[in-house]
Design a protein around this motif. Sequence first.
Motif, PDB file in Angstrom:
ATOM      1  N   ARG A 177       4.571  -1.240 -11.082  1.00 20.25           N
ATOM      2  CA  ARG A 177       4.546   0.203 -11.359  1.00 20.25           C
ATOM      3  C   ARG A 177       3.838   0.984 -10.301  1.00 20.25           C
ATOM      4  O   ARG A 177       2.712   0.520  -9.998  1.00 20.25           O
ATOM      5  N   THR A 178       4.186   2.175 -10.261  1.00 21.43           N
ATOM      6  CA  THR A 178       3.550   2.932  -9.138  1.00 21.43           C
ATOM      7  C   THR A 178       2.614   3.952 -10.338  1.00 21.43           C
ATOM      8  O   THR A 178       3.148   4.842 -11.330  1.00 21.43           O
ATOM      9  N   ARG A 219       1.197  -4.972  -3.784  1.00 22.70           N
ATOM     10  CA  ARG A 219      -0.178  -4.193  -4.335  1.00 22.70           C
ATOM     11  C   ARG A 219      -1.440  -5.355  -4.057  1.00 22.70           C
ATOM     12  O   ARG A 219      -1.282  -6.505  -4.407  1.00 22.70           O
ATOM     13  N   GLU A 241      -0.053   8.189  -6.924  1.00 29.40           N
ATOM     14  CA  GLU A 241       0.107   7.128  -5.694  1.00 29.40           C
ATOM     15  C   GLU A 241       1.303   7.480  -5.074  1.00 29.40           C
ATOM     16  O   GLU A 241       2.404   8.166  -5.326  1.00 29.40           O
ATOM     17  N   ASP A 242       1.310   6.746  -3.894  1.00 28.66           N
ATOM     18  CA  ASP A 242       2.466   6.955  -3.000  1.00 28.66           C
ATOM     19  C   ASP A 242       3.566   5.980  -3.487  1.00 28.66           C
ATOM     20  O   ASP A 242       3.491   5.186  -4.282  1.00 28.66           O
ATOM     21  N   ALA A 243       4.735   6.409  -3.150  1.00 26.24           N
ATOM     22  CA  ALA A 243       5.980   5.571  -3.808  1.00 26.24           C
ATOM     23  C   ALA A 243       5.961   4.286  -3.638  1.00 26.24           C
ATOM     24  O   ALA A 243       6.306   3.483  -4.586  1.00 26.24           O
ATOM     25  N   ARG A 244       5.618   3.919  -2.453  1.00 25.86           N
ATOM     26  CA  ARG A 244       5.535   2.362  -2.130  1.00 25.86           C
ATOM     27  C   ARG A 244       4.299   1.658  -2.540  1.00 25.86           C
ATOM     28  O   ARG A 244       4.067   0.538  -2.030  1.00 25.86           O
ATOM     29  N   ALA A 245       3.330   2.518  -3.455  1.00 23.37           N
ATOM     30  CA  ALA A 245       1.930   1.759  -3.428  1.00 23.37           C
ATOM     31  C   ALA A 245       2.265   0.474  -4.356  1.00 23.37           C
ATOM     32  O   ALA A 245       1.576  -0.349  -4.361  1.00 23.37           O
ATOM     33  N   GLY A 246       3.192   0.304  -5.207  1.00 32.84           N
ATOM     34  CA  GLY A 246       3.471  -0.675  -5.834  1.00 32.84           C
ATOM     35  C   GLY A 246       4.026  -2.108  -5.209  1.00 32.84           C
ATOM     36  O   GLY A 246       4.564  -2.846  -5.785  1.00 32.84           O
TER      37      GLY A 246
END
Length: 244
Positions: A216-217, A229, A221-226
């Motif tokens: 999950r983000t 990780r 956080e940036d949308a692609r942070a998840g």
Amino acid sequence: MNALATPFTADPAADHLPAAEELARSLADAKPSEIIAAALRTVGRDKLALVSSFGTESAALLKVMADVDPAIPVIFLDTGWIFEETLAYRDTLIKTLGLRDVRSIKPAQEALKQKDPDGDLWFSDPDACCRIRKVEPLARALKPFSAWINGRKRFQGGLRAAIPVVEQDDVRLKFNPFAQAARAEIEAIYKSADLPPHPLVAAGFLSVGCMPCTSRTEAGEDARAGRWRGRAKTECGIHITKTA
């Protein structure tokens, strides 16, 4: 714009494709639909594929493509680690958008047996896992094609921050119709077409890949942070552009 009004056939000069830089310049101010139509004109439907993860933003590109020509082949990489929600979303979008040629490509069983017999390669060597579950299957699936379309955007940052509208990817042209699109444009397509969201968005997943490497983000956080990780890894490898 609807390319169905003009039948597309394989270009007899497809073995002598125009330079990616030339196409990128000519399409610098083009809309996503115009870029897809240009790809069709350049190589013909039989030599063009769109690659989609059926992820959280995929419906927008698929909608634009379907409006141009819903019979363009769509390649989906079924890695064996895909969320059930994503598989259901794929089926929903096929029906909703009238997609006529979606091909689900799986890893080679022999490669899995030899390199990932216990199914834990994602943990010990995620790059190797992506290679046998995504990179190699995509290379196999793209063999009949001279060009492919994907949904990367510059606003996603990282290696995507400067992607051109068209680039050379080994022996193929690679079209990025949403390269210069803003997030608001993607959201507007969803709204205007009343596109269903990916089922996992409501659960906090703003970018969805394989189950073991997606989380999950958090707020802010940036949308692609998840994705991947805690690791330096930011791409699965299918978008590491090679030049001819």
